[in-house]
Structure formats: C-alpha cells, structure tokens
Design a protein around this motif. Structure first.
Motif, PDB file in Angstrom:
ATOM      1  N   GLY A  90       0.795  -1.225   0.000  1.00 26.99           N
ATOM      2  CA  GLY A  90       0.000   0.000   0.000  1.00 26.99           C
ATOM      3  C   GLY A  90       0.822   1.266   0.000  1.00 26.99           C
ATOM      4  N   GLY A  91       2.133   1.127  -0.232  1.00 30.47           N
ATOM      5  CA  GLY A  91       2.996   2.296  -0.257  1.00 30.47           C
ATOM      6  C   GLY A  91       4.084   2.148  -1.297  1.00 30.47           C
TER       7      GLY A  91
ATOM      8  N   ASP B 223      -7.490   3.871  -1.169  1.00 28.35           N
ATOM      9  CA  ASP B 223      -6.370   4.076  -2.102  1.00 28.35           C
ATOM     10  C   ASP B 223      -5.691   5.400  -1.806  1.00 28.35           C
ATOM     11  OD1 ASP B 223      -8.321   5.831  -3.095  1.00 28.35           O
ATOM     12  OD2 ASP B 223      -7.942   5.358  -5.207  1.00 28.35           O
ATOM     13  N   GLY B 224      -4.780   5.784  -2.702  1.00 25.90           N
ATOM     14  CA  GLY B 224      -4.042   7.025  -2.534  1.00 25.90           C
ATOM     15  C   GLY B 224      -4.700   8.172  -3.287  1.00 25.90           C
ATOM     16  N   ALA B 225      -3.886   9.096  -3.784  1.00 26.61           N
ATOM     17  CA  ALA B 225      -4.397  10.294  -4.447  1.00 26.61           C
ATOM     18  C   ALA B 225      -3.918  10.350  -5.891  1.00 26.61           C
ATOM     19  CB  ALA B 225      -3.939  11.537  -3.695  1.00 26.61           C
ATOM     20  N   LEU B 226      -4.633  11.118  -6.688  1.00 25.64           N
ATOM     21  CA  LEU B 226      -4.327  11.215  -8.106  1.00 25.64           C
ATOM     22  C   LEU B 226      -3.002  11.934  -8.351  1.00 25.64           C
ATOM     23  CD1 LEU B 226      -5.678  10.471 -10.838  1.00 25.64           C
ATOM     24  CD2 LEU B 226      -6.605  12.798 -10.889  1.00 25.64           C
ATOM     25  N   GLY B 227      -2.731  12.975  -7.584  1.00 30.23           N
ATOM     26  CA  GLY B 227      -1.531  13.782  -7.812  1.00 30.23           C
ATOM     27  C   GLY B 227      -0.242  13.011  -7.642  1.00 30.23           C
ATOM     28  N   SER B 228      -0.241  12.061  -6.711  1.00 26.72           N
ATOM     29  CA  SER B 228       0.957  11.239  -6.489  1.00 26.72           C
ATOM     30  C   SER B 228       0.857   9.894  -7.195  1.00 26.72           C
ATOM     31  CB  SER B 228       1.159  11.024  -4.981  1.00 26.72           C
ATOM     32  OG  SER B 228      -0.013  10.525  -4.378  1.00 26.72           O
ATOM     33  N   ARG B 229      -0.128   9.757  -8.080  1.00 21.96           N
ATOM     34  CA  ARG B 229      -0.410   8.532  -8.841  1.00 21.96           C
ATOM     35  C   ARG B 229      -0.651   7.338  -7.920  1.00 21.96           C
ATOM     36  NH1 ARG B 229       3.753  11.018 -11.553  1.00 21.96           N
ATOM     37  NH2 ARG B 229       3.274  11.843 -13.634  1.00 21.96           N
TER      38      ARG B 229
ATOM     39  N   GLY C 181      -1.702   2.588  -9.702  1.00 20.18           N
ATOM     40  CA  GLY C 181      -1.945   3.137  -8.373  1.00 20.18           C
ATOM     41  C   GLY C 181      -1.835   2.112  -7.269  1.00 20.18           C
ATOM     42  N   LEU C 182      -2.324   2.493  -6.066  1.00 21.00           N
ATOM     43  CA  LEU C 182      -2.118   1.686  -4.872  1.00 21.00           C
ATOM     44  C   LEU C 182      -3.427   1.479  -4.110  1.00 21.00           C
ATOM     45  CD1 LEU C 182       0.989   3.645  -3.543  1.00 21.00           C
ATOM     46  CD2 LEU C 182       1.071   1.355  -4.543  1.00 21.00           C
ATOM     47  N   MET C 183      -3.754   0.242  -3.818  1.00 21.08           N
ATOM     48  CA  MET C 183      -4.821  -0.053  -2.862  1.00 21.08           C
ATOM     49  C   MET C 183      -4.182  -0.145  -1.475  1.00 21.08           C
ATOM     50  SD  MET C 183      -7.873  -0.137  -4.162  1.00 21.08           S
ATOM     51  CE  MET C 183      -8.730  -0.904  -2.761  1.00 21.08           C
ATOM     52  N   LEU C 184      -4.692   0.632  -0.545  1.00 22.81           N
ATOM     53  CA  LEU C 184      -4.144   0.608   0.808  1.00 22.81           C
ATOM     54  C   LEU C 184      -4.727  -0.542   1.623  1.00 22.81           C
ATOM     55  CD1 LEU C 184      -4.182   4.436   1.605  1.00 22.81           C
ATOM     56  CD2 LEU C 184      -2.492   3.073   0.366  1.00 22.81           C
ATOM     57  N   GLU C 185      -5.927  -0.971   1.270  1.00 26.43           N
ATOM     58  CA  GLU C 185      -6.552  -2.152   1.870  1.00 26.43           C
ATOM     59  C   GLU C 185      -7.172  -2.969   0.732  1.00 26.43           C
ATOM     60  OE1 GLU C 185      -6.190  -2.486   5.047  1.00 26.43           O
ATOM     61  OE2 GLU C 185      -5.929  -0.436   5.815  1.00 26.43           O
TER      62      GLU C 185
END
Length: 553
Positions: A187-188, A304-310, A326-330
C-alpha cells in the motif's frame, strides 16, 4: 411562602442562559435557505430564541414580536451556516502554524521558504505541507539532496498538498534508520534514485517509515490547533465541519471540550480506521451531545491514494505512467473486515476512494457486508468518489452510499487529470450532476488543508467548473455543473443529511439551531465571478455571534 419564592429563584438561577434568552428578530435581510421540501426559500426576517429558529418570513413578520431584541441586517444576505463535509480540523490548525508551501512554483521557492521558516523555528523537526510538483518545471518529484541544500542539520518532513506523499531530507531518513535495503510496504511506494536508494519521497503507507519517528504532539498543542482551526473556519462561514479521520488523542480532546462546552464549532468526527485504539473507541459507543456540538458515529477508512501522487487505484494504466495503476491501501477482504467491525458497533463507514478501481472495490465490499450483516441504512459514504466507472455510479444509489465530494478538487485537478487519465477514464470523473440526477445526495466539502477551506471557492467551482480567471470558458466538462441552488444545498442540508443531522442543522427551518452567516454577496443572483470572492461579515452559532469581520482600515 418565602421559602417557595427562594426555591423558585434558585431554580431560575440554575437554568442555562439559552433557556432565558430573549427573542431576537433579525430584519431587513435578504435570506435564503434550502428546505426539507427541496425548495430554496427566501425571507426578510428571521426570529430566534433559545439558540434556535422559531420563525422566518416577510418583512412584516417582525411586527409580531414587539418585545424582541431587534437587529437591522441592513439589507445584507443571510445564509444557513455552511457545512464542510470533509476536512481535517487538527491538520488545518497545525498547518496554520507550520511551514506553508502551497503555490510554490519550484524547488528553489520551496527551499527559500524552508530556510526562512527554519531560521525562526526552534522545533527539532521541521514540518510543512503544500508542495505540488505539478506546479514545478518538469513536474517531477524532487529529492532529499534538494532539501539538504537548504536545511541539513535538522530533519525536514514536507507533506504533498494532498497528504498522500512526503518529501524529506537526508537527516530525516538517517533518524528513521533507512538505507538502500528498505523495502516498500504494502500500500505504499518508496521513490528511488537511479542507484536504488530512497530518493526522499515516500507515498501513502510508505510515509509511516518516516512519520512514526516524529515526536507526538502534546495535548496543549492539539488544543491550540483546534482553536486556531475553529477561528479560521468561523471566519469563512463554516459552522460545522466533518473531521475525516481522528486519532485517539483527538477523540479524547473533542470529548473533553464538548463536556466543557467550549468547542469552537460543530464537529462531526470520524474515527481513524488505522488507529491502534480503534476498537477501544468503538466500544465506548457513539457520541452525540445534547447541544449537537459533537457527534462521533462513523469511521474513516482509506482504500487508495491520491491522483496527484499517482496513488489513486485505477482499472487501467495511468495515461502518463504506463504499467502503473496506483495503490490499494486495503484489499477487498480487509475493507469488508473493517466495515463489519464498524457496523457491529453501530458506526457508519466513510471510505476514501479516488480511483475507479478503488471505488469499485469499495462498492463491492459494502455490498457483500450489507448482504451478510446489514448496515445499508447507516448512511455510509465514499469520500471523494472522484474517478468512478460510469457503470458503478448507479450502484451508489442502489447501495444508499452517499458521495462525499469536494467541488474545488475538479478545478484544481483539471489540468493534471487530463494528463493522468484518458478520456474514457474521465467519463465518470467529478460527476456531481450525474449523482444528483440519479437521486443521490452529494455532501460537499473542501478537504482542507489539502485545499483552502473557503467554502465560496467550492460553491464557485460547483457552479462554473472554472478557475478564478474564468477558464475554460464553458467550464471543464460542463455537463456536470450544478445550479446555484444545488451547490448551496450540497454545502448545507445534504451535508447535514450525510451526518444524520438534517433535522438539527443545514437550513433555517423552525426548531433547528440558529446557525447562520451574513455575507456581502448575493451568491444566488450576483455575477458568477463574484461568488468566490464573497466575504463573510458575521457568523452566528446557536443564536450567538461568534465572528464579526473587522472593517478594512
């Protein structure tokens, strides 16, 4: 007889001030309020008592209250107190005291601000927020070495404007014990140099590799941040804010301040799902104080995360980074476990989801848990709902999920979004009008301090989808424009609905709290360019004036 009189006197003395308060008539106003009937009503007179609205109507209504205290509104516009349905109150307060990098157009400008801040700060860690590489030449992430040129003797941790990435100097990485062997957590993402070492930029859950080492804020510092944020929000006409994710210390602070009756504004707080004391807070039960100053009955979940940091999780590749989605955090099972825990304790789940893949997975998780355990009536929300596959938009209505959206994100993101996403991915992006037309209620906010907290910027974005220079001329993807009435409702009554508070706040209807503002612009009829420039003259909370703008010298 004397004894009875004494008892009566003592009973009167024990009655709260609001119960004994005089009726107040505010007349000569141009009032607007949404109503439960779905209309926008106008009025010239507002009558309040005991902190609540007891009547409103035409000019002659004021004659029905000859003994009331009278306030001449001098023809000013009066609106319900505005509600920001998604912000970060302590973060805003801290931001007002930390290094502000918003609007910096180059690494050199960041460095200049950092150097100046460090020279007057004695803090062992320098904390800042607001950088945005999209404003810099080349639009690429910088490195720890870039910060070392300006401050190298103290750790520096600077959050991206959206809070989903940090940029740190070498001292911060040294104190965190990071070297080239460190791996990115699930997730990171750790952005690396060409040699494979951490560059100094950490995205989403990788942030914790650094932030876990920052000294905790004291109780006094949290209280100061709350007060500073409260003063700022009241000055902008915000009488109620939904705090999107609080930790255990903030939970304790809010409860104590509510008990002491000195919260600066109404707060609907969401417990942070990642807090290690989440279950302790859930087991303590919901909070809903008698004065409706504090409500805690939901949990903020991150998908998930944010668009600006992809970091926003997409169904297809980023248009400007092939092979990356992108990233799924969970994952979905983890989300279902969190939702089940929330619902077990009667708490709603409000889930951050920006990308179309994240929104789809979150909807799937809600649907599965609803089928197993119920919870569909808890007014669950998806926070942001920025990029949604068009096939998934109707599922919000079917699953009774409230889209909690921030109109100003569309106008601050529009140029970046066109680069990050294909036209097909943008088909369901920032789709406020589509949600409304299918019968969903949109709860509007700003996501302060990611964006400025000024709600009139959000109202302007909602009705124009333009920047403050009026571009693009017809608005960006204008089919999603809101009317002025729809936008006002999203920042008032529908935001209140999303917190189970539509019968308490959000409009100036009889029996509700007298939360209202006086402003210098008729936002319903003034030229549209004037809307974002609106100034708040007075802010009233429960019939008490809590802010008054000082005249310019």
């Amino acid at each position: 007889m004397m004894k009875n009189k004494l008892v009566a006197l003592l009973m009167m003395c024990s009655v709260p001030y609001t119960v004994l308060a005089q009726t107040t008539v505010i007349h000569n106003i141009k009032g607007y309020t949404p109503t439960q009937k779905g209309e926008l009503e106008t009025f010239a007179t507002l009558v309040i008592k005991d902190g609540r609205v007891i009547n409103r109507g035409k000019a002659q209504l004021s004659k029905s209250y000859p003994d009331a205290k009278r306030i001449d509104g001098q023809g000013k516009v009066l609106l319900p107190g505005l509600i920001d349905a998604h912000g970060h109150i302590i973060g805003l307060g801290q931001n007002l005291m930390q290094l502000d990098l918003r609007g910096a157009t180059s690494v050199a400008e960041v460095g200049k601000r950092l150097q100046a801040f460090a020279a007057q700060s004695e803090q062992p860690w320098i904390i800042g927020r607001g950088w945005n590489q999209e404003l810099w030449p080349g639009k690429t992430f910088a490195s720890a070495a870039d910060l070392d040129k300006f401050v190298s003797d103290r750790p520096v941790v600077l959050s991206r404007v959206d809070g989903h990435a940090i940029w740190v100097n070498s001292k911060a990485m040294e104190l965190a014990g990071l070297d080239s062997e460190v791996t990115s957590p699930a997730g990171g993402e750790i952005i690396r140099t060409a040699q494979g070492s951490p560059s100094g930029v950490f995205i989403d859950k990788a942030e914790q590799l650094i932030t876990a080492h920052i000294p905790k804020h004291s109780e006094k510092a949290l209280a100061t941040a709350l007060d500073k944020a409260g003063q700022h929000l009241l000055s902008l006409g915000i009488t109620s804010a939904h705090d999107a994710g609080i930790d255990f210390d903030t939970w304790q602070l809010y409860k104590q301040r509510a008990k002491d009756n000195n919260l600066p504004l109404r707060i609907y707080a969401m417990l942070g799902a990642t807090d290690d004391k989440l279950e302790t807070m859930l087991k303590a039960g919901k909070v809903d104080d008698n004065e409706d100053m504090l409500a805690i009955r939901s949990v903020k979940v991150y998908a998930d995360g944010a668009l600006g940091s992809r970091g926003a999780a997409l169904l297809q590749d980023y248009a400007d980074r092939k092979g990356h989605r992108g990233l799924m955090l969970e994952d979905q099972q983890q989300l279902e476990d969190i939702f089940s825990l929330c619902f077990k304790h009667g708490f709603s789940a409000h889930t951050h989801a920006i990308g179309d893949r994240a929104n789809q997975i979150v909807l799937n998780a809600y649907e599965n848990v609803f089928k197993r355990t119920g919870g569909i009536l808890l007014r669950n929300r998806i926070e942001h709902a920025q990029i949604v596959d068009t096939d998934d938009i109707p599922r919000f209505k079917a699953l009774k999920i409230i889209p909690s959206m921030q109109p100003v994100h569309a106008t601050s993101d529009m140029h970046m979004a066109e680069q990050r996403l294909s036209d097909s991915q943008l088909a369901g992006a920032y789709a406020w009008r589509t949600f409304l037309e299918q019968g969903s209620r949109v709860a509007a906010g700003s996501d302060f301090p990611v964006e400025l907290a000024n709600p009139f910027h959000g109202l302007y974005s909602a009705i124009t989808r333009q920047d403050h220079q009026g571009l693009p001329e017809q608005g960006w993807r204008p089919k999603e424009l809101l009317t002025r009435e729809q936008a006002l409702r999203a920042f008032t009554l529908d935001a209140a609905y999303s917190a189970f508070q539509e019968f308490k706040v959000g409009s100036l209807e009889k029996g509700k709290w007298a939360d209202f503002i006086l402003v210098d612009t008729d936002i319903i009829h003034a030229p549209v360019q004037q809307v974002w420039q609106t100034k708040v003259l007075e802010t009233w909370l429960a019939g008490q004036r809590r802010y008054q703008r000082q005249p310019a010298l």
